[in-house]
Structure formats: structure tokens, C-alpha cells
Design a protein around this motif. Structure first.
Motif, PDB file in Angstrom:
ATOM      1  N   GLU A 155       0.849  -1.198   0.000  1.00 19.68           N
ATOM      2  CA  GLU A 155       0.000   0.000   0.000  1.00 19.68           C
ATOM      3  C   GLU A 155       0.881   1.243   0.000  1.00 19.68           C
ATOM      4  OE1 GLU A 155      -3.905   1.877   2.201  1.00 19.68           O
ATOM      5  OE2 GLU A 155      -3.432  -0.254   2.309  1.00 19.68           O
ATOM      6  N   THR A 156       0.561   2.183  -0.858  1.00 19.54           N
ATOM      7  CA  THR A 156       1.378   3.376  -1.017  1.00 19.54           C
ATOM      8  C   THR A 156       0.667   4.614  -0.520  1.00 19.54           C
ATOM      9  OG1 THR A 156       0.585   3.712  -3.276  1.00 19.54           O
ATOM     10  CG2 THR A 156       2.601   2.416  -2.998  1.00 19.54           C
ATOM     11  N   ILE A 157       1.462   5.568  -0.086  1.00 19.45           N
ATOM     12  CA  ILE A 157       0.988   6.911   0.269  1.00 19.45           C
ATOM     13  C   ILE A 157       1.657   7.877  -0.699  1.00 19.45           C
ATOM     14  CG2 ILE A 157       1.044   8.705   2.042  1.00 19.45           C
ATOM     15  CD1 ILE A 157       1.062   6.459   4.141  1.00 19.45           C
ATOM     16  N   ASP A 158       0.881   8.771  -1.278  1.00 17.67           N
ATOM     17  CA  ASP A 158       1.417   9.678  -2.287  1.00 17.67           C
ATOM     18  C   ASP A 158       1.929  10.986  -1.700  1.00 17.67           C
ATOM     19  OD1 ASP A 158       0.808   8.237  -4.893  1.00 17.67           O
ATOM     20  OD2 ASP A 158      -1.137   8.192  -3.889  1.00 17.67           O
ATOM     21  N   ALA A 159       1.352  11.436  -0.617  1.00 22.14           N
ATOM     22  CA  ALA A 159       1.799  12.653   0.060  1.00 22.14           C
ATOM     23  C   ALA A 159       1.318  12.594   1.490  1.00 22.14           C
ATOM     24  CB  ALA A 159       1.268  13.908  -0.633  1.00 22.14           C
ATOM     25  N   CYS A 160       2.073  13.220   2.394  1.00 26.33           N
ATOM     26  CA  CYS A 160       1.727  13.141   3.812  1.00 26.33           C
ATOM     27  C   CYS A 160       1.892  14.495   4.492  1.00 26.33           C
ATOM     28  CB  CYS A 160       2.604  12.103   4.515  1.00 26.33           C
ATOM     29  SG  CYS A 160       2.180  11.856   6.264  1.00 26.33           S
ATOM     30  N   LEU A 161       0.938  14.810   5.304  1.00 25.51           N
ATOM     31  CA  LEU A 161       0.983  15.982   6.173  1.00 25.51           C
ATOM     32  C   LEU A 161       1.049  15.505   7.616  1.00 25.51           C
ATOM     33  CD1 LEU A 161       0.513  19.096   6.744  1.00 25.51           C
ATOM     34  CD2 LEU A 161      -1.896  18.492   6.939  1.00 25.51           C
ATOM     35  N   VAL A 162       2.082  15.892   8.332  1.00 20.31           N
ATOM     36  CA  VAL A 162       2.200  15.586   9.759  1.00 20.31           C
ATOM     37  C   VAL A 162       1.677  16.797  10.534  1.00 20.31           C
ATOM     38  CG1 VAL A 162       3.766  14.991  11.632  1.00 20.31           C
ATOM     39  CG2 VAL A 162       4.186  14.102   9.344  1.00 20.31           C
ATOM     40  N   GLY A 163       0.753  16.559  11.442  1.00 23.95           N
ATOM     41  CA  GLY A 163       0.068  17.664  12.095  1.00 23.95           C
ATOM     42  C   GLY A 163       0.736  18.197  13.341  1.00 23.95           C
ATOM     43  N   GLU A 164       2.051  18.186  13.391  1.00 20.01           N
ATOM     44  CA  GLU A 164       2.759  18.721  14.557  1.00 20.01           C
ATOM     45  C   GLU A 164       2.533  20.234  14.671  1.00 20.01           C
ATOM     46  OE1 GLU A 164       4.318  17.358  16.958  1.00 20.01           O
ATOM     47  OE2 GLU A 164       4.680  15.305  16.281  1.00 20.01           O
ATOM     48  N   PRO A 165       2.585  20.772  15.897  1.00 16.52           N
ATOM     49  CA  PRO A 165       2.394  22.217  16.104  1.00 16.52           C
ATOM     50  C   PRO A 165       3.622  23.005  15.649  1.00 16.52           C
ATOM     51  CG  PRO A 165       2.861  21.140  18.196  1.00 16.52           C
ATOM     52  CD  PRO A 165       2.724  20.044  17.171  1.00 16.52           C
ATOM     53  N   THR A 166       3.604  23.481  14.428  1.00 15.81           N
ATOM     54  CA  THR A 166       4.782  24.091  13.804  1.00 15.81           C
ATOM     55  C   THR A 166       4.871  25.601  13.986  1.00 15.81           C
ATOM     56  OG1 THR A 166       3.539  24.281  11.739  1.00 15.81           O
ATOM     57  CG2 THR A 166       4.921  22.316  12.022  1.00 15.81           C
ATOM     58  N   ASN A 167       3.785  26.235  14.385  1.00 16.84           N
ATOM     59  CA  ASN A 167       3.762  27.700  14.391  1.00 16.84           C
ATOM     60  C   ASN A 167       4.256  28.270  15.721  1.00 16.84           C
ATOM     61  OD1 ASN A 167       2.264  28.366  11.748  1.00 16.84           O
ATOM     62  ND2 ASN A 167       0.977  26.796  12.687  1.00 16.84           N
ATOM     63  N   PRO A 168       5.222  29.206  15.671  1.00 18.03           N
ATOM     64  CA  PRO A 168       5.758  29.762  16.921  1.00 18.03           C
ATOM     65  C   PRO A 168       4.769  30.628  17.695  1.00 18.03           C
ATOM     66  CG  PRO A 168       7.306  30.059  15.101  1.00 18.03           C
ATOM     67  CD  PRO A 168       6.006  29.620  14.495  1.00 18.03           C
ATOM     68  N   ARG A 169       4.022  31.486  16.990  1.00 20.50           N
ATOM     69  CA  ARG A 169       3.131  32.426  17.677  1.00 20.50           C
ATOM     70  C   ARG A 169       1.727  32.480  17.082  1.00 20.50           C
ATOM     71  NH1 ARG A 169       7.910  34.457  16.720  1.00 20.50           N
ATOM     72  NH2 ARG A 169       7.108  35.319  14.764  1.00 20.50           N
ATOM     73  N   ASP A 170       1.652  32.511  15.752  1.00 25.89           N
ATOM     74  CA  ASP A 170       0.368  32.686  15.081  1.00 25.89           C
ATOM     75  C   ASP A 170       0.152  31.588  14.053  1.00 25.89           C
ATOM     76  OD1 ASP A 170      -0.308  35.245  16.331  1.00 25.89           O
ATOM     77  OD2 ASP A 170       1.324  36.065  15.122  1.00 25.89           O
ATOM     78  N   LEU A 171      -1.077  31.148  13.915  1.00 24.97           N
ATOM     79  CA  LEU A 171      -1.416  30.128  12.937  1.00 24.97           C
ATOM     80  C   LEU A 171      -1.090  30.626  11.536  1.00 24.97           C
ATOM     81  CD1 LEU A 171      -2.801  27.330  12.560  1.00 24.97           C
ATOM     82  CD2 LEU A 171      -4.920  28.596  12.111  1.00 24.97           C
ATOM     83  N   GLY A 172      -0.288  29.866  10.818  1.00 22.50           N
ATOM     84  CA  GLY A 172       0.068  30.222   9.455  1.00 22.50           C
ATOM     85  C   GLY A 172       1.479  30.729   9.285  1.00 22.50           C
ATOM     86  N   GLU A 173       2.251  30.795  10.364  1.00 26.07           N
ATOM     87  CA  GLU A 173       3.616  31.343  10.283  1.00 26.07           C
ATOM     88  C   GLU A 173       4.626  30.402   9.658  1.00 26.07           C
ATOM     89  OE1 GLU A 173       4.815  34.206  13.849  1.00 26.07           O
ATOM     90  OE2 GLU A 173       4.104  32.258  14.542  1.00 26.07           O
ATOM     91  N   MET A 174       4.481  29.090   9.885  1.00 28.56           N
ATOM     92  CA  MET A 174       5.601  28.211   9.562  1.00 28.56           C
ATOM     93  C   MET A 174       5.141  26.817   9.140  1.00 28.56           C
ATOM     94  SD  MET A 174       8.893  27.257  11.963  1.00 28.56           S
ATOM     95  CE  MET A 174       9.474  28.972  11.929  1.00 28.56           C
ATOM     96  N   VAL A 344      -0.349  26.277  16.991  1.00 23.14           N
ATOM     97  CA  VAL A 344       0.707  27.072  17.621  1.00 23.14           C
ATOM     98  C   VAL A 344       1.316  26.252  18.761  1.00 23.14           C
ATOM     99  CG1 VAL A 344       1.211  29.176  18.931  1.00 23.14           C
ATOM    100  CG2 VAL A 344      -0.370  29.250  16.973  1.00 23.14           C
ATOM    101  N   GLY A 345       2.640  26.246  18.842  1.00 24.82           N
ATOM    102  CA  GLY A 345       3.318  25.356  19.781  1.00 24.82           C
ATOM    103  C   GLY A 345       3.897  26.032  21.012  1.00 24.82           C
ATOM    104  N   GLN A 346       3.451  27.215  21.363  1.00 26.89           N
ATOM    105  CA  GLN A 346       4.058  27.952  22.485  1.00 26.89           C
ATOM    106  C   GLN A 346       3.971  27.210  23.810  1.00 26.89           C
ATOM    107  OE1 GLN A 346       2.232  31.904  22.479  1.00 26.89           O
ATOM    108  NE2 GLN A 346       4.146  32.765  21.743  1.00 26.89           N
ATOM    109  N   THR A 347       2.925  26.410  24.022  1.00 27.47           N
ATOM    110  CA  THR A 347       2.717  25.802  25.341  1.00 27.47           C
ATOM    111  C   THR A 347       2.910  24.292  25.350  1.00 27.47           C
ATOM    112  OG1 THR A 347       0.318  25.566  24.954  1.00 27.47           O
ATOM    113  CG2 THR A 347       1.090  27.615  25.988  1.00 27.47           C
ATOM    114  N   ILE A 348       3.443  23.724  24.278  1.00 26.94           N
ATOM    115  CA  ILE A 348       3.565  22.264  24.239  1.00 26.94           C
ATOM    116  C   ILE A 348       4.527  21.779  25.323  1.00 26.94           C
ATOM    117  CG2 ILE A 348       2.987  22.146  21.801  1.00 26.94           C
ATOM    118  CD1 ILE A 348       5.939  21.719  21.183  1.00 26.94           C
ATOM    119  N   HIS A 349       4.171  20.675  25.947  1.00 27.06           N
ATOM    120  CA  HIS A 349       4.941  20.024  27.014  1.00 27.06           C
ATOM    121  C   HIS A 349       5.008  20.883  28.284  1.00 27.06           C
ATOM    122  CE1 HIS A 349       7.260  16.907  24.366  1.00 27.06           C
ATOM    123  NE2 HIS A 349       6.053  17.144  23.896  1.00 27.06           N
TER     124      HIS A 349
END
Length: 377
Positions: A155-174, A344-349
Motif C-alpha cells: 500500500e502506497t501513500i502519495d503525500a503526507c501531512l504531519v500535524g505537529e504544532p509548527t507555528n511559533p506564535r500565530d497560525l500560518g507562520e511556519m 501554535v506550539g508555544q505551550t507544548i509540554h
């Protein structure tokens, strides 16, 4: 629950799934995804430790197969919370709870985005979710085992999005389009113990250890690349463990971590460390553990599509970054293009981990646009 990211995020947070415990999180997702037309497969694995529950769910059989990857396990809540870390309370427009940002909120947003897509019609391609319970732990019974399972089924996957919290402050930054590799090394320099008044009768390992560390750190590993910052070597410990002032110790130890870009790999760096140790002479033991190789998904259709969705919903043009530590994208990159984008990942962990409810809705809208572009009718 399926089209409302807040309700699903709350339900997931209320499963106290601290690694390696599942606490009902996978069952909850199966119960939500099955009525949406997903075929759900539970993949369990235990490699010298507790059994881990993982999930691969797919809707459709046609290509392309667009996959969302994430994890339901969370780190322990720790101390200092002002609310119950597993109550999933909404206070002043923010959802509080362990996993709100990392990354049960992201999973909820993707499921809600799929529900909204299905309400508009039948997709032309397939949608899948690869959800692990071993991302915050040893990462040996999670994503890698699911990928092995997929390979065995062809079984193949053609593209993947990992939903980790990538944004430092605002949604859409990074957006993360790659990650640095990580290598941990330990040196044990062995000498001969003796009296400090008669150093000629001993073999002091400390000067040799210092010389090895000097050679490893005096010249930068590289100057960086267009997509990566320069690789770094950080000393993490130097140990002799000698309480006596008149004794030359029998051995000296040191440890360091290298975060490296795609100019290197674990094997080349290991060879460099070992050669440096040999050049210093004497008996030196080198132990190396590579927790992840550097990788890059060059800008292309996947990142372009995600950038367009983010611009449309937020007005921001995200940075294409390779900063930060490791994630399960390091495993997925071996089978398909992969990028990371979430909340946004400011408060993770941290204590009082939280996300804005508005960001849950915003991320759902971005994911929906991305799905329309990749698998829409």
C-alpha cells in the motif's frame, strides 16, 4: 463531533493517553472514522516494552492517497497546572489540556476537515490517517511499524501531512519541510590510575579527552545550506568522577549532541568522530546513537498547495523551515513527500498547555482547502 474540531479535541484530551497508555484514544478515533467510510486497521507492537496501539485508517481506493500522520500519546502533565490537564476546559476562548496543541487538536482538525469535504461530495482520491501511540516515547513501536505493515500490503501513500504544532506564535507562520538529524555520542578515554605526584608512572586520560573535544569543536561542521542552518555540536557532559586531589583517574568520559543538516548523515559523522578519537592515540571507546537522519522535502506541489491554503485562510505567507527537533516525519520521508503543519506550539509540554478555539477552526479550514486541492472531486 466529526465536523466540530473542538468537540473531538475535547474528547481526545479526556483520554489520558500518556505514553505508552492508550486510554481509549484509538478506539475513539475508530468509532468516529468508521461511520465516515474509513476502513480502520489497528496495528499493535511491543519491542521489548509495553504494547503500543497504532491506527491506519483509509477511505477510498483510488489515487492519490493523501495521508495525515499524527500521534495520540502525550507527555506526562507534570506540575503547575491551574486546571485539570485532562478535563479539556474552554476558558476565555482557549482549550486547555495535555495534548491540546501536541497534537490531539491537530488530529481533530483534520478529521473535521474530512467531514466537511465529505459533506460536499465524494472525493476523487483516497484519504488516510496514520496515528501512532509511540511518538513521545521510544518511537520504535509506532510509525515505523505501521510503515512496515503498509509495505507488506504493497500500500502506497502519495503525500503526507504531519500535524505537529509548527507555528511559533500565530497560525500560518511556519511549515516544516525538513528536519535536522540528531546524533548522540559518548567518549570513554581509558588511562592508568596513579599518584598525582608521580604522573610519569600513570597515564592521565584527561588531556587526551580534552584534545579529542578540541579537535571536534574547533572547526565548524559546515556553513549551512539554503534550507538548513549550520550543523551544531553541543557538549552535554564531561565526567571524571574523581573526588581525590592526589589521584590521576583511570578514565574520563564526555558526551555531546550533534544536530546536523543534509550535508551529513549519521554514518559520516560517526566515522569522523571515530577517526578523531584514533588520532588522539591511546584507548578510546566511542558509542554513537543516531535518533534521526536529516531530510528535506524540496519545495514543490505539496508545500505550494499548503502555502496557498494558508494564505487564503490567514493572509500569511509561511516560512518554509527545517528548524526544531525530530518528529515522525523522519520515518515517513522514506516513502513519500512529507511536510509538517499544525497549531501554535508555544505551550507544548508545558503546564497549562492550550490552544485558541479560533485556531482550531482556522486549521480545519486550511486542512479542508488542502484536501480539496489533493483529493477533491
Amino acid at each position: 463531533m466529526t465536523s466540530d474540531p473542538l468537540a473531538l479535541a475535547q474528547a481526545l484530551i479526556r483520554c489520558p493517553s500518556v505514553t505508552p497508555e492508550d486510554a481509549g484514544a484509538i478506539d475513539l478515533l475508530i468509532d468516529v472514522l468508521t461511520p465516515m467510510g474509513f476502513v480502520c486497521h489497528e496495528i499493535r507492537s511491543a519491542t521489548g516494552g509495553p504494547e503500543i496501539r497504532n491506527l491506519y485508517a483509509r477511505r477510498g481506493t483510488a489515487g492519490p492517497n493523501f495521508c495525515f500522520a499524527g500521534h495520540t500519546d502525550v507527555v506526562p502533565p507534570g506540575q503547575g497546572w491551574n486546571v485539570d490537564p485532562f478535563a479539556a476546559e474552554v476558558i476565555d476562548g482557549r482549550l486547555f489540556g495535555r495534548g491540546a496543541a501536541d497534537m490531539k487538536g491537530g488530529i481533530a482538525c483534520f478529521v473535521a476537515a474530512v467531514a466537511r469535504l465529505l459533506a460536499e461530495g465524494e472525493p476523487a482520491g483516497s484519504i488516510s490517517l496514520l496515528i501512532t501511540g509511540d511518538e513521545e516515547g521510544r518511537a520504535v513501536d509506532g510509525t515505523v511499524k505501521v510503515l512496515d505493515w503498509l509495505a507488506a500490503r504493497d500500500e502506497t501513500i502519495d503525500a503526507c501531512l504531519v500535524g505537529e504544532p509548527t507555528n511559533p506564535r500565530d497560525l500560518g507562520e511556519m511549515i516544516k519541510i525538513g528536519r535536522r538529524g540528531s546524533l548522540n555520542a559518548r567518549l570513554r578515554v581509558i588511562g592508568t590510575q596513579g599518584h598525582s605526584a608521580y604522573p610519569h608512572l600513570a597515564d592521565n586520560p584527561i588531556p587526551r579527552l580534552i584534545e579529542i573535544l578540541r579537535r571536534l569543536t574547533e572547526i565548524p561542521l559546515d556553513q549551512g545550506t539554503p534550507h538548513f542552518q549550520p550543523s551544531t555540536l553541543a557538549l552535554t557532559t564531561v565526567d571524571v568522577g574523581n573526588p581525590a586531589t592526589n589521584v590521576i583517574p583511570a578514565e574520563a568520559r564526555a558526551g555531546f549532541n550533534i544536530r546536523f543538516n543534509d550535508l551529513h548523515d549519521g554514518a559520516s559523522l560517526t566515522s569522523r568522530i571515530e577517526q578523531t578519537a584514533r588520532d588522539a592515540g591511546g584507548q578510546v571507546e566511542v558509542t554513537v546513537e543516531v535518533s534521526g537522519e536529516a531530510f528535506l522535502t524540496p519545495p514543490g506541489r505539496l508545500s505550494d498547495s499548503l502555502v496557498a491554503a494558508i494564505r487564503a485562510e490567514t493572509g500569511l505567507t509561511p516560512d518554509l523551515s527545517t528548524s526544531g527537533g525530530t518528529s515522525d516525519a523522519r520515518f515517513i520521508r522514506t516513502i513519500c513527500p512529507v511536510v509538517e503543519f499544525g497549531l501554535v506550539g508555544q505551550t507544548i509540554h508545558k503546564a497549562n498547555e492550550n490552544v485558541a478555539v479560533a485556531d482550531l477552526n482556522g486549521l480545519t479550514a486550511i486542512y479542508h482547502r488542502l484536501l480539496v486541492d489533493w483529493v477533491g472531486a
